[in-house]
Design an enzyme around this catalytic site. Structure first.
Site, PDB file in Angstrom:
ATOM      1  N   LEU A 197      34.559  23.052  45.717  1.00  0.00           N
ATOM      2  CA  LEU A 197      35.941  22.595  45.808  1.00  0.00           C
ATOM      3  C   LEU A 197      36.078  21.124  45.426  1.00  0.00           C
ATOM      4  O   LEU A 197      35.220  20.306  45.736  1.00  0.00           O
ATOM      5  CB  LEU A 197      36.469  22.814  47.236  1.00  0.00           C
ATOM      6  CG  LEU A 197      36.387  24.252  47.751  1.00  0.00           C
ATOM      7  CD1 LEU A 197      36.951  24.341  49.176  1.00  0.00           C
ATOM      8  CD2 LEU A 197      37.096  25.235  46.829  1.00  0.00           C
TER       9      LEU A 197
ATOM     10  N   GLY B  56      41.507  19.216  42.910  1.00  0.00           N
ATOM     11  CA  GLY B  56      42.445  20.208  42.371  1.00  0.00           C
ATOM     12  C   GLY B  56      42.649  21.334  43.377  1.00  0.00           C
ATOM     13  O   GLY B  56      43.783  21.687  43.716  1.00  0.00           O
ATOM     14  N   HIS B  57      41.540  21.892  43.889  1.00  0.00           N
ATOM     15  CA  HIS B  57      41.655  22.954  44.900  1.00  0.00           C
ATOM     16  C   HIS B  57      42.373  22.427  46.149  1.00  0.00           C
ATOM     17  O   HIS B  57      43.203  23.119  46.741  1.00  0.00           O
ATOM     18  CB  HIS B  57      40.273  23.436  45.351  1.00  0.00           C
ATOM     19  CG  HIS B  57      39.447  24.071  44.271  1.00  0.00           C
ATOM     20  ND1 HIS B  57      38.282  23.510  43.799  1.00  0.00           N
ATOM     21  CD2 HIS B  57      39.614  25.225  43.593  1.00  0.00           C
ATOM     22  CE1 HIS B  57      37.764  24.300  42.883  1.00  0.00           C
ATOM     23  NE2 HIS B  57      38.547  25.338  42.727  1.00  0.00           N
TER      24      HIS B  57
ATOM     25  N   LYS C 256      45.626  24.076  35.222  1.00  0.00           N
ATOM     26  CA  LYS C 256      44.499  23.739  34.337  1.00  0.00           C
ATOM     27  C   LYS C 256      43.976  25.007  33.661  1.00  0.00           C
ATOM     28  O   LYS C 256      43.686  25.022  32.484  1.00  0.00           O
ATOM     29  CB  LYS C 256      43.375  23.048  35.105  1.00  0.00           C
ATOM     30  CG  LYS C 256      42.380  22.474  34.144  1.00  0.00           C
ATOM     31  CD  LYS C 256      41.116  22.068  34.806  1.00  0.00           C
ATOM     32  CE  LYS C 256      39.978  22.605  34.012  1.00  0.00           C
ATOM     33  NZ  LYS C 256      39.220  23.636  34.642  1.00  0.00           N
ATOM     34  N   ASP C 257      43.898  26.089  34.439  1.00  0.00           N
ATOM     35  CA  ASP C 257      43.518  27.389  33.870  1.00  0.00           C
ATOM     36  C   ASP C 257      44.807  28.103  33.464  1.00  0.00           C
ATOM     37  O   ASP C 257      45.189  29.110  34.057  1.00  0.00           O
ATOM     38  CB  ASP C 257      42.723  28.200  34.899  1.00  0.00           C
ATOM     39  CG  ASP C 257      41.406  27.517  35.238  1.00  0.00           C
ATOM     40  OD1 ASP C 257      40.604  27.305  34.328  1.00  0.00           O
ATOM     41  OD2 ASP C 257      41.209  27.158  36.408  1.00  0.00           O
TER      42      ASP C 257
ATOM     43  N   GLN D  65      44.648  31.814  32.553  1.00  0.00           N
ATOM     44  CA  GLN D  65      44.417  32.624  33.756  1.00  0.00           C
ATOM     45  C   GLN D  65      45.732  32.817  34.526  1.00  0.00           C
ATOM     46  O   GLN D  65      46.084  33.914  34.946  1.00  0.00           O
ATOM     47  CB  GLN D  65      43.374  31.926  34.629  1.00  0.00           C
ATOM     48  CG  GLN D  65      43.253  32.471  36.031  1.00  0.00           C
ATOM     49  CD  GLN D  65      42.066  31.893  36.774  1.00  0.00           C
ATOM     50  OE1 GLN D  65      40.945  32.253  36.516  1.00  0.00           O
ATOM     51  NE2 GLN D  65      42.301  30.977  37.699  1.00  0.00           N
TER      52      GLN D  65
ATOM     53  N   ARG E  28      33.157  22.336  37.002  1.00  0.00           N
ATOM     54  CA  ARG E  28      32.104  22.164  35.988  1.00  0.00           C
ATOM     55  C   ARG E  28      31.919  20.706  35.584  1.00  0.00           C
ATOM     56  O   ARG E  28      30.941  20.394  34.892  1.00  0.00           O
ATOM     57  CB  ARG E  28      32.390  23.036  34.767  1.00  0.00           C
ATOM     58  CG  ARG E  28      32.204  24.528  35.060  1.00  0.00           C
ATOM     59  CD  ARG E  28      32.276  25.385  33.815  1.00  0.00           C
ATOM     60  NE  ARG E  28      31.848  26.758  34.068  1.00  0.00           N
ATOM     61  CZ  ARG E  28      32.667  27.794  34.284  1.00  0.00           C
ATOM     62  NH1 ARG E  28      33.970  27.615  34.279  1.00  0.00           N
ATOM     63  NH2 ARG E  28      32.172  28.996  34.500  1.00  0.00           N
TER      64      ARG E  28
HETATM   65  O1  PAF Z   1      39.937  30.060  38.964  1.00  0.00           O
HETATM   66  C1  PAF Z   1      38.979  30.522  39.613  1.00  0.00           C
HETATM   67  O2  PAF Z   1      38.313  29.826  40.366  1.00  0.00           O
HETATM   68  C2  PAF Z   1      38.617  31.997  39.450  1.00  0.00           C
HETATM   69  O3  PAF Z   1      38.811  32.435  38.145  1.00  0.00           O
HETATM   70  C3  PAF Z   1      39.346  32.915  40.441  1.00  0.00           C
HETATM   71  C4  PAF Z   1      40.854  32.906  40.235  1.00  0.00           C
HETATM   72  C5  PAF Z   1      39.039  32.495  41.874  1.00  0.00           C
HETATM   73  C6  PAF Z   1      38.871  34.368  40.267  1.00  0.00           C
HETATM   74  O4  PAF Z   1      37.497  34.482  40.473  1.00  0.00           O
END
Ligand code: PAF
Length: 290
Positions: A37, A40-41, A153-154, A157, A191
């Protein structure tokens, strides 16, 4: 500090705990993560905390979203530090299942959001978004959240999850949250810890190239994506050892590449700095009077 954080490992126990909360009329804010974490999280958790009665964070390094040559085994797993961060952030339940609890040996069911999963990061990471959509769907079924929080950021997704929730009538509100950046402009990512000091320094150029692109669109009214991506690439190419996976300008809803920038555009990039693949993006809005 919330000293009463509960760690649940079993999907069944998690489901029971969440169904009980929902039956008592409580809202659940859910932040799915793979751990390691960072700020951002923590910004997603803070927002979930403000907007809900209970907050659930999941930590699960999901094997189905990693390709065979990717970093699944070496993905950072600092569980006890993550747990401390969650406790300090007021998380009520930390869901941390093992792989065997999430996927039986003969797991057969996958969720694929067509088209959007094959472009941008999906082109270089076949199967990645199928793994993401599948695990997020499973997590939603286990946690039954009222709202789920994802970072921009993603961006791809997030767009895929929004489509999945709409297409499959999943009763979860998807909350999109801003990208959190380091003072240098580098987008926070688990990362980033793979970067050496010098690589981290070079990585600032990713967000600089995005700022330039945004200026070219919003201030100068440039509508030709190729011209903008060429300018961005010339910045990235000054980074020693950098390799461009993609720099693209797309429709932010469909993720289709734009031939001309009319109004809203997603500018997205994925760049290898040494062995580390970093992604970043921004939205630019071209003024129609230009
Ligand atoms: O963004 C992430 O950390 C992952 O892709 C997620 C959404 C937890 C799914 O594994």
């Amino acid at each position: 500090m919330n000293t009463r954080i509960k760690v649940i490992r079993s999907p069944r126990a998690m489901q029971d705990a969440c169904l009980k909360l929902r039956a008592r009329g409580k809202t659940i804010g859910f932040v799915p993560t793979m751990g390691a974490l960072h700020d951002g999280h923590l910004s997603l958790i803070a927002r979930a905390r403000r907007e809900n009665d209970a907050v659930v964070v999941s930590i699960f390094v999901n094997p189905t979203q990693f390709g065979p040559s990717e970093d699944y085994l070496k993905y950072p797993r600092p569980f006890s530090h993550d747990k401390d961060l969650c406790r300090a952030a007021g998380v009520d339940i930390l869901f941390a299942p093992g792989v065997a609890a999430m996927y039986t040996q003969d797991h057969k069911t996958f969720v694929n959001v067509a088209k959007m999963s094959d472009v941008l990061c999906g082109a270089a990471r076949p199967g990645h978004f199928r793994g993401v959509a599948t695990v997020v769907n499973k997590l939603f079924n286990i946690v039954a959240p009222s709202s789920a929080y994802f970072g921009k950021k993603d961006f791809q997704q997030l767009a895929i999850i929004k489509n999945m929730v709409r297409d499959l009538n999943i009763p979860v509100k998807i909350v999109s949250c801003p990208i959190i950046r380091e003072p240098s402009g580098l987008a926070r990512s688990s990362r980033n810890r793979y970067l050496s000091d010098i690589e981290r320094d070079h990585a600032q150029k990713l967000s600089r190239s995005l700022s330039l692109a945004r200026r070219l669109i919003t201030r100068d009214g440039i509508s030709n994506p190729a011209r903008i991506t060429a300018e961005m690439a010339s910045i990235i190419k000054t980074i020693p050892g950098a390799r461009i996976d993609y720099i693209k300008i797309c429709n932010p809803e469909t993720l289709e590449e734009l031939k001309t920038i009319e109004t809203r555009a997603l500018i997205a990039l994925a760049i290898f700095i040494g062995k580390t693949r970093l992604i970043d993006n921004c939205i630019a809005i071209r003024d129609v009077v230009n």
